[in-house]
Structures are given as C-alpha cells and as structure tokens.
Design a protein around this motif. Structure first.
Motif, PDB file in Angstrom:
ATOM      1  N   ILE A  60      27.624  27.251  38.386  1.00 52.88           N
ATOM      2  CA  ILE A  60      28.126  27.802  37.125  1.00 52.88           C
ATOM      3  C   ILE A  60      28.799  29.137  37.403  1.00 52.88           C
ATOM      4  O   ILE A  60      29.863  29.446  36.866  1.00 52.88           O
ATOM      5  CB  ILE A  60      26.981  27.977  36.102  1.00 52.88           C
ATOM      6  CG1 ILE A  60      26.321  26.624  35.809  1.00 52.88           C
ATOM      7  CG2 ILE A  60      27.492  28.610  34.818  1.00 52.88           C
ATOM      8  CD1 ILE A  60      25.103  26.722  34.940  1.00 52.88           C
ATOM      9  N   MET A  61      28.181  29.923  38.242  1.00 54.95           N
ATOM     10  CA  MET A  61      28.749  31.206  38.622  1.00 54.95           C
ATOM     11  C   MET A  61      30.130  31.004  39.242  1.00 54.95           C
ATOM     12  O   MET A  61      31.079  31.748  38.952  1.00 54.95           O
ATOM     13  CB  MET A  61      27.809  31.871  39.636  1.00 54.95           C
ATOM     14  CG  MET A  61      28.256  33.225  40.078  1.00 54.95           C
ATOM     15  SD  MET A  61      28.051  34.428  38.781  1.00 54.95           S
ATOM     16  CE  MET A  61      28.213  35.912  39.751  1.00 54.95           C
ATOM     17  N   HIS A  62      30.250  29.992  40.065  1.00 54.62           N
ATOM     18  CA  HIS A  62      31.522  29.619  40.690  1.00 54.62           C
ATOM     19  C   HIS A  62      32.556  29.309  39.612  1.00 54.62           C
ATOM     20  O   HIS A  62      33.698  29.790  39.654  1.00 54.62           O
ATOM     21  CB  HIS A  62      31.234  28.414  41.585  1.00 54.62           C
ATOM     22  CG  HIS A  62      32.425  27.729  42.154  1.00 54.62           C
ATOM     23  ND1 HIS A  62      33.531  28.394  42.635  1.00 54.62           N
ATOM     24  CD2 HIS A  62      32.671  26.410  42.338  1.00 54.62           C
ATOM     25  CE1 HIS A  62      34.397  27.503  43.095  1.00 54.62           C
ATOM     26  NE2 HIS A  62      33.900  26.309  42.916  1.00 54.62           N
ATOM     27  N   GLN A  63      32.158  28.537  38.599  1.00 54.25           N
ATOM     28  CA  GLN A  63      33.069  28.140  37.531  1.00 54.25           C
ATOM     29  C   GLN A  63      33.477  29.311  36.640  1.00 54.25           C
ATOM     30  O   GLN A  63      34.590  29.342  36.110  1.00 54.25           O
ATOM     31  CB  GLN A  63      32.417  27.037  36.680  1.00 54.25           C
ATOM     32  CG  GLN A  63      32.167  25.740  37.444  1.00 54.25           C
ATOM     33  CD  GLN A  63      31.106  24.863  36.793  1.00 54.25           C
ATOM     34  OE1 GLN A  63      30.690  25.131  35.672  1.00 54.25           O
ATOM     35  NE2 GLN A  63      30.674  23.830  37.500  1.00 54.25           N
ATOM     36  N   LEU A  64      32.599  30.298  36.480  1.00 56.05           N
ATOM     37  CA  LEU A  64      32.889  31.446  35.629  1.00 56.05           C
ATOM     38  C   LEU A  64      33.853  32.437  36.277  1.00 56.05           C
ATOM     39  O   LEU A  64      34.322  33.358  35.620  1.00 56.05           O
ATOM     40  CB  LEU A  64      31.586  32.200  35.293  1.00 56.05           C
ATOM     41  CG  LEU A  64      30.592  31.505  34.362  1.00 56.05           C
ATOM     42  CD1 LEU A  64      29.302  32.310  34.291  1.00 56.05           C
ATOM     43  CD2 LEU A  64      31.180  31.325  32.971  1.00 56.05           C
ATOM     44  N   GLY A  65      34.147  32.260  37.548  1.00 60.99           N
ATOM     45  CA  GLY A  65      34.973  33.235  38.255  1.00 60.99           C
ATOM     46  C   GLY A  65      34.170  34.335  38.895  1.00 60.99           C
ATOM     47  O   GLY A  65      34.723  35.345  39.334  1.00 60.99           O
ATOM     48  N   GLY A  66      32.860  34.144  38.948  1.00 62.35           N
ATOM     49  CA  GLY A  66      31.989  35.193  39.459  1.00 62.35           C
ATOM     50  C   GLY A  66      32.154  35.454  40.944  1.00 62.35           C
ATOM     51  O   GLY A  66      31.955  36.583  41.400  1.00 62.35           O
ATOM     52  N   LEU A  67      32.506  34.425  41.741  1.00 60.93           N
ATOM     53  CA  LEU A  67      32.669  34.643  43.178  1.00 60.93           C
ATOM     54  C   LEU A  67      33.787  35.637  43.465  1.00 60.93           C
ATOM     55  O   LEU A  67      33.656  36.512  44.321  1.00 60.93           O
ATOM     56  CB  LEU A  67      32.951  33.319  43.891  1.00 60.93           C
ATOM     57  CG  LEU A  67      31.801  32.316  43.998  1.00 60.93           C
ATOM     58  CD1 LEU A  67      32.224  31.137  44.840  1.00 60.93           C
ATOM     59  CD2 LEU A  67      30.562  32.961  44.572  1.00 60.93           C
ATOM     60  N   MET A  68      34.899  35.494  42.741  1.00 58.27           N
ATOM     61  CA  MET A  68      36.006  36.428  42.926  1.00 58.27           C
ATOM     62  C   MET A  68      35.582  37.849  42.559  1.00 58.27           C
ATOM     63  O   MET A  68      35.854  38.819  43.285  1.00 58.27           O
ATOM     64  CB  MET A  68      37.201  35.993  42.072  1.00 58.27           C
ATOM     65  CG  MET A  68      38.342  37.005  42.045  1.00 58.27           C
ATOM     66  SD  MET A  68      39.129  37.230  43.653  1.00 58.27           S
ATOM     67  CE  MET A  68      40.230  35.804  43.635  1.00 58.27           C
ATOM     68  N   ALA A  69      34.900  37.989  41.423  1.00 62.76           N
ATOM     69  CA  ALA A  69      34.476  39.318  40.982  1.00 62.76           C
ATOM     70  C   ALA A  69      33.485  39.935  41.966  1.00 62.76           C
ATOM     71  O   ALA A  69      33.558  41.126  42.272  1.00 62.76           O
ATOM     72  CB  ALA A  69      33.857  39.223  39.588  1.00 62.76           C
ATOM     73  N   LEU A  70      32.559  39.136  42.470  1.00 60.78           N
ATOM     74  CA  LEU A  70      31.597  39.641  43.451  1.00 60.78           C
ATOM     75  C   LEU A  70      32.299  40.051  44.745  1.00 60.78           C
ATOM     76  O   LEU A  70      31.961  41.075  45.350  1.00 60.78           O
ATOM     77  CB  LEU A  70      30.536  38.580  43.750  1.00 60.78           C
ATOM     78  CG  LEU A  70      29.493  38.321  42.665  1.00 60.78           C
ATOM     79  CD1 LEU A  70      28.687  37.063  42.992  1.00 60.78           C
ATOM     80  CD2 LEU A  70      28.562  39.514  42.506  1.00 60.78           C
ATOM     81  N   THR A  71      33.271  39.244  45.169  1.00 63.41           N
ATOM     82  CA  THR A  71      33.989  39.541  46.403  1.00 63.41           C
ATOM     83  C   THR A  71      34.752  40.857  46.288  1.00 63.41           C
ATOM     84  O   THR A  71      34.760  41.669  47.221  1.00 63.41           O
ATOM     85  CB  THR A  71      34.961  38.392  46.751  1.00 63.41           C
ATOM     86  OG1 THR A  71      34.221  37.171  46.870  1.00 63.41           O
ATOM     87  CG2 THR A  71      35.667  38.666  48.064  1.00 63.41           C
ATOM     88  N   VAL A  72      35.388  41.093  45.145  1.00 63.71           N
ATOM     89  CA  VAL A  72      36.089  42.357  44.925  1.00 63.71           C
ATOM     90  C   VAL A  72      35.108  43.534  45.008  1.00 63.71           C
ATOM     91  O   VAL A  72      35.421  44.591  45.552  1.00 63.71           O
ATOM     92  CB  VAL A  72      36.815  42.340  43.563  1.00 63.71           C
ATOM     93  CG1 VAL A  72      37.335  43.738  43.208  1.00 63.71           C
ATOM     94  CG2 VAL A  72      37.962  41.346  43.588  1.00 63.71           C
ATOM     95  N   THR A  73      33.892  43.333  44.501  1.00 64.88           N
ATOM     96  CA  THR A  73      32.902  44.403  44.486  1.00 64.88           C
ATOM     97  C   THR A  73      32.428  44.782  45.881  1.00 64.88           C
ATOM     98  O   THR A  73      31.904  45.881  46.096  1.00 64.88           O
ATOM     99  CB  THR A  73      31.708  43.992  43.604  1.00 64.88           C
ATOM    100  OG1 THR A  73      32.193  43.612  42.318  1.00 64.88           O
ATOM    101  CG2 THR A  73      30.713  45.127  43.426  1.00 64.88           C
ATOM    102  N   LEU A  74      32.613  43.910  46.862  1.00 64.30           N
ATOM    103  CA  LEU A  74      32.226  44.235  48.241  1.00 64.30           C
ATOM    104  C   LEU A  74      32.995  45.433  48.786  1.00 64.30           C
ATOM    105  O   LEU A  74      32.569  46.036  49.772  1.00 64.30           O
ATOM    106  CB  LEU A  74      32.453  43.027  49.156  1.00 64.30           C
ATOM    107  CG  LEU A  74      31.693  41.746  48.795  1.00 64.30           C
ATOM    108  CD1 LEU A  74      32.013  40.646  49.796  1.00 64.30           C
ATOM    109  CD2 LEU A  74      30.195  41.990  48.711  1.00 64.30           C
ATOM    110  N   ARG A  75      34.109  45.783  48.152  1.00 65.57           N
ATOM    111  CA  ARG A  75      34.907  46.936  48.572  1.00 65.57           C
ATOM    112  C   ARG A  75      34.621  48.171  47.715  1.00 65.57           C
ATOM    113  O   ARG A  75      35.291  49.184  47.869  1.00 65.57           O
ATOM    114  CB  ARG A  75      36.407  46.596  48.474  1.00 65.57           C
ATOM    115  CG  ARG A  75      36.851  45.531  49.451  1.00 65.57           C
ATOM    116  CD  ARG A  75      36.580  45.949  50.864  1.00 65.57           C
ATOM    117  NE  ARG A  75      37.214  45.060  51.834  1.00 65.57           N
ATOM    118  CZ  ARG A  75      36.868  45.004  53.098  1.00 65.57           C
ATOM    119  NH1 ARG A  75      35.898  45.770  53.554  1.00 65.57           N
ATOM    120  NH2 ARG A  75      37.490  44.191  53.929  1.00 65.57           N
TER     121      ARG A  75
END
Length: 332
Positions: free
Chosen positions: A118-133
């Motif tokens: 569900i997190m994948h579908q919500l776009g959460g992976l992209m948002a989490l990846t951006v937060t790594l910076r």
C-alpha cells in the motif's frame, strides 16, 4: 495520494507499478544507473486488514480502521514531501517536527504486515527516498528504517527501490554518513532490500556493496561491527557474493573477531568465515595466511573454553562445534 505526494516533492508523479519490465530489466536498470553521489518481516498487500478466515468479509469496523490507516498514511506521505505551495509558511523547526511526525506515522504504518505494498501504491517509496538526502540525521534514520521494513520479502517493492537508487544511497550512507544511527538503519535497509531477492543480491555484488560492509566491520562502534558480521552471515550465501566479499576483504575482517569478548560478534564471525571457506579452496587458502593467525586464534579460544569448569563449558557448545570445524579446515 501518490500523485499528491509527488506534487509535494516538486516532481511529477512517478510510475510505481513494478510489473511489465520484469526482474532482469530491473536489475539491468539498477546496474546501469550511475552510483549516487552524495528492525520486521513484511508481507501481505491488501488495502484493508485481512478477514479472520478465508472468504469471510471484513467487518465494517475493520474496514473503517483500514481506511483510516490508509488515509493517515496518505496524509503523511504528502506532509513530509518537499512541501506544496498550498501549504502555509512554517518555521524550519516546525517543518522538521511535522516531517518527523509524518515519517513516524509511515514507519508505524508499514510495520503492519499488510501495508508495505500500500505504501508503494501511495507514492511513499519516492517520498522516503527523497528524505534520505535530508540534512537532519533523525529524519534520514527513520526513512532508512521504513524503507527496510517496506522492502523485506516484497519483490515488487524491492524492484521499485532498486529503480529509485535506494541501494546506492544506503551503501553510501553506510560508508560516509557521520551519524551512527543513520549508518545502522542504512544497514537495516540494505538487509531488507536484499532479503529473498536474487536480483538485489546480484546488483549488490556488482556494485561492490561488500566494500561498505567491510567499512562497517571496521567501525569504532561495536554495534555496527556486530550488525555487519550478522549481515554477512545472512546474505553472503551465493557464489557471486562470496567472491565479491572475498575481493572486498571480508575474510581478514572476520578473522579479527574470532576471539572477540562479545559472544555474538565472536560466534557470528566464526560461522560467517566457515560459510565462506568451506566451499572454496581459494578462500580457504586466504584464511590460512600466516598474518591472519586464524588457526592460532581458534586454538587459544578452544583451549580457554576447555579450561572452564564442566558446567560452564556447556554454555559454549555451539561455539566449540563451529570453531572446531573451522579449525579442522584451516589445519587440513
């Protein structure tokens, strides 16, 4: 919600469907992409919590609970993006606190066994990846932990994380981030990304990922050393990764811990080294090198255990078994 998160990040909504290209294409894309510059099991994938038994409809209360959780996570994805222009101005401290609260919400959300996809579908992976910076170490640490939870045993999520460059970012953080907690969470993220994923394991070996593990083994933090050794025991299981680990210097690193005072570090190092050398005469020859003193170290350790009272020796039976098998190979 996914599109909203992307707008908050100031980027177009990404395609997050992991089907279509297949695993080989994902691996090729991850391998071709330039390297970045710069704790449990997760499964399932239903939008609402699963019913108590197969074929049984979820209760209205359960459906409502699932919908509330989805809405909360969707809101959190939007909040900790870069911030949309519609959002009222806030101070830097308030902005940090809002992102941290949203990240914690997402971390709690994906801890549920049904919520990773569900997190994948919500776009959460992209948002989490951006937060790594993000400049704040506490936000980076939570993002790495959430990504590790999302990826573990989830093929679709693992492939998407590879496409987003999470592997490179985690390896870089493991070697260069100044924060101990971030490094520990980056290693946890790597472990989740590699779990049960031949594609991710292959890319990890190709990208010289074992150099970051050797760097972690050399950390001043005993916690990091233990985690790196356990990572090796868990993931250095196929010949490609064993060869890559050997070339990166894993064998001398493990040899340093064979008689360490910490029982977990000592026993896991013995087991990991045994795993590496028992399937390769070349790696066995490396372990026999005089400078590593593997045989002498194991002999002293076994002699110490045998000098203990009989009732205490029983506590060391697993170590005696592993150390004796390793010693026999090295001395053969």
């Amino acid at each position: 919600a996914g599109a909203g998160a992307s707008l908050a990040l100031g980027a177009p909504a990404p395609s997050l469907a992991s089907g279509g290209n297949g695993e080989d294409t994902a691996a090729a894309a991850a391998s071709a992409a330039p390297a970045s510059q710069g704790e449990d099991a997760v499964g399932g994938g239903e939008l609402a919590p699963a019913a108590a038994s197969a074929g049984e409809a979820a209760s209205p209360d359960a459906a409502a609970t699932g919908a509330d959780a989805d809405a909360e996570a969707s809101t959190a994805v939007t909040v900790f993006g870069a911030g949309s222009s519609a959002r009222p101005p806030v101070t830097l401290e308030e902005r940090h606190d809002a992102k941290k609260e949203a990240l914690q919400t997402l971390l709690d959300f994906v801890a549920n066994i049904d919520h990773a996809e569900i997190m994948h579908q919500l776009g959460g992976l992209m948002a989490l990846t951006v937060t790594l910076r993000n400049q704040h170490a506490d936000l980076r640490a939570i993002a790495y932990e959430a990504l590790g939870l999302c990826c573990k045993h989830k093929v679709k999520v693992q492939l998407e994380a590879l496409r987003l460059g999470v592997l490179d970012k985690a390896m870089e953080a493991l070697e260069h981030d100044e924060d101990d907690t971030v490094r520990a969470k980056a290693l946890y993220c790597l472990s989740g990304l590699l779990s049960d994923s031949p594609v991710a394991l292959r890319v990890f070996a190709q990208r010289h990922g074992w150099r970051s593990i050797v760097a972690a083994m050399g950390s001043e933090s005993q916690r990091m050393r233990r985690k790196a050794v356990f990572f090796t025991l868990a993931h250095c299981t196929d010949e490609d990764n064993m060869l890559a680990a050997e070339l990166a210097g894993v064998i001398p690193s493990l040899a340093r811990f064979l008689a360490d005072d910490h029982i977990d570090l000592r026993e896991h190092s013995q087991a990991a080294l045994l795993q590496l050398v028992q399937s390769s005469s070349k790696r066995l020859s490396k372990a026999r090198e005089e400078g590593l003193a593997v045989a002498e170290t194991l002999q002293r350790r076994l002699a110490h255990i045998r000098s203990l009272p009989a009732d205490e020796q029983a506590d060391y039976e697993p170590e005696v078994e592993t150390a004796s098998e390793l010693l026999a190979l090295v001395q053969a």
